[in-house]
Design an enzyme around this catalytic site. Sequence first.
Site, PDB file in Angstrom:
ATOM      1  N   GLU A  32       0.832  -1.201   0.000  1.00  0.00           N
ATOM      2  CA  GLU A  32       0.000   0.000   0.000  1.00  0.00           C
ATOM      3  C   GLU A  32       0.866   1.250   0.000  1.00  0.00           C
ATOM      4  OE1 GLU A  32      -3.612  -0.021   2.327  1.00  0.00           O
ATOM      5  OE2 GLU A  32      -3.022   1.888   3.245  1.00  0.00           O
ATOM      6  N   ARG A 122     -15.403   3.065   4.494  1.00  0.00           N
ATOM      7  CA  ARG A 122     -16.291   4.126   4.945  1.00  0.00           C
ATOM      8  C   ARG A 122     -15.539   5.443   4.995  1.00  0.00           C
ATOM      9  NH1 ARG A 122     -17.885   5.026  11.091  1.00  0.00           N
ATOM     10  NH2 ARG A 122     -15.886   6.110  10.886  1.00  0.00           N
ATOM     11  N   ASP A 124     -12.640   8.007   7.448  1.00  0.00           N
ATOM     12  CA  ASP A 124     -12.627   8.672   8.759  1.00  0.00           C
ATOM     13  C   ASP A 124     -13.422   9.969   8.715  1.00  0.00           C
ATOM     14  OD1 ASP A 124     -10.919   6.715   9.846  1.00  0.00           O
ATOM     15  OD2 ASP A 124      -9.164   7.732   8.987  1.00  0.00           O
ATOM     16  N   ALA A 142     -19.504   1.525   4.283  1.00  0.00           N
ATOM     17  CA  ALA A 142     -18.727   0.747   3.324  1.00  0.00           C
ATOM     18  C   ALA A 142     -19.555  -0.336   2.650  1.00  0.00           C
ATOM     19  CB  ALA A 142     -17.511   0.133   4.016  1.00  0.00           C
ATOM     20  N   HIS A 166     -13.080  -1.872  15.504  1.00  0.00           N
ATOM     21  CA  HIS A 166     -13.100  -0.480  15.066  1.00  0.00           C
ATOM     22  C   HIS A 166     -13.530   0.408  16.235  1.00  0.00           C
ATOM     23  CE1 HIS A 166     -14.313   3.171  12.937  1.00  0.00           C
ATOM     24  NE2 HIS A 166     -13.610   2.727  11.909  1.00  0.00           N
ATOM     25  N   ASP A 175     -18.778  -5.517  15.353  1.00  0.00           N
ATOM     26  CA  ASP A 175     -17.774  -5.259  14.336  1.00  0.00           C
ATOM     27  C   ASP A 175     -17.772  -6.371  13.286  1.00  0.00           C
ATOM     28  OD1 ASP A 175     -15.735  -3.172  13.859  1.00  0.00           O
ATOM     29  OD2 ASP A 175     -14.352  -4.862  13.841  1.00  0.00           O
ATOM     30  N   ASN A 178     -20.672  -6.071  10.967  1.00  0.00           N
ATOM     31  CA  ASN A 178     -20.419  -5.070   9.921  1.00  0.00           C
ATOM     32  C   ASN A 178     -19.537  -5.645   8.814  1.00  0.00           C
ATOM     33  OD1 ASN A 178     -20.588  -2.333   8.851  1.00  0.00           O
ATOM     34  ND2 ASN A 178     -18.429  -2.145   9.407  1.00  0.00           N
TER      35      ASN A 178
END
Length: 313
Positions: A32, A122, A124, A142, A166, A175, A178
Site C-alpha cells: 500500500e 467508509r 474517517d 462501506a 473499530h 464489528d 459489519n
Amino acid sequence: MNFSVRQMTEAARALDAPLYADVGGDVEVSFEFSPPKTDKAEATLWESIETLAPLSPRFLSVTYGAGGSTRDRTHATVARIARETTVPAAAHLTCVEATRDEIDAVAEEYWAAGVRHIVALRGDPPAGAQDYAPHPGGYENAAALVEGLRRLHPFEISVAAYPECHPSSANLAADLDNLRRKLDAGANRAITQFFFEPDTFFRYRDAAAAAGIDAEIVPGVMPVGSFAGIRRMAAMCGTDVPGWLDRLFEGLDDKPAARQLVAATVAAELCRKLYAGGVKQFHFYTMNKAELSFAICHLLGVRSAGRAAAEAA
C-alpha cells in the site's frame, strides 16, 4: 486458537529450524502507498514501486484522502501503475463528504483508466468532526459503497477488517456483523488494520470463522519506520502498542539505521509466526518506502520474478 495438524507441524518447524528456513514459494504479498504531495515524494514513491513490483505482488493499492482531498493525485498514481507496470492497481475509495453520484463518477474514472480493483472504505470523519456522519445523498457506509460499486462494474473489491475492533463499534460481535455486511454486499476479501502480536490476528480469524465468515482475511503489516508515528496512528484506530515494542525502540529516535534493523526484525518475526499459523497472504503498509517491506519479503522467501526464474533454470 484452532490450529490444524499441518499448522502445528509448521509451528514446530519454525521453532526447531533456523527461523526462516523452508519459507518460500507459497507466500503472496501486496503493498500500500499514499499519493505523493511533491515532486520529490513522487520520485521516492516510484523508486519504491520499481523496487517492489518485481516481487510479483497481487496488487499495489493507493490510499484516498479524507473527503476526496487526494482524489486527483490518487487517480494519477493508480492510473500510472496500471499504465506502466504489470501489477494490478487497487484504488482506495471512501464515502466521506461526497454524494453517490460523485463517488460513482470517481469509480467510473478508475474503470476507464484500467483499474479493476477498489479498496472500499467508509472513511474517517473529516478534520474537525468528532464522529462520522453520512453525507446527504451519499453512501451510508462501506457496505453500501460495495453494493454501489457492484452495480457499476465487476470490480474486485477489498474492504477493511479490525482485529482489535473499530473504535466506533460497540463490541467485537457488532464489528464482525459489519464485516459480514460488507462481504455479503459483494466484497472479495478483507484486509486488516495493522497489529503487533500474532495472537491478535489468530483470535480475530477464529472469531470470524465462528461468526460464519469464510472469506479471505489478509493481515495488514505495518513495519515501524517512526515509532512516534506508529503511536499516533495506533491511537487513532484503537491498535494496542505492547510494552515490549516500546522497550525495543527506546533510544533509537536518532539512530535511523539501527531503527530500520529492529523494525525489519520485529515485522518479519510477526510474519513468520503468522505463516506458522497458516497465513500465506500479507499486505504491507509501506509508507511509500520500499526497504523494510522488501527486506521482510526477502526473509519470507519472496523473490523477484526474474531471479526466481533464473534459480529454477
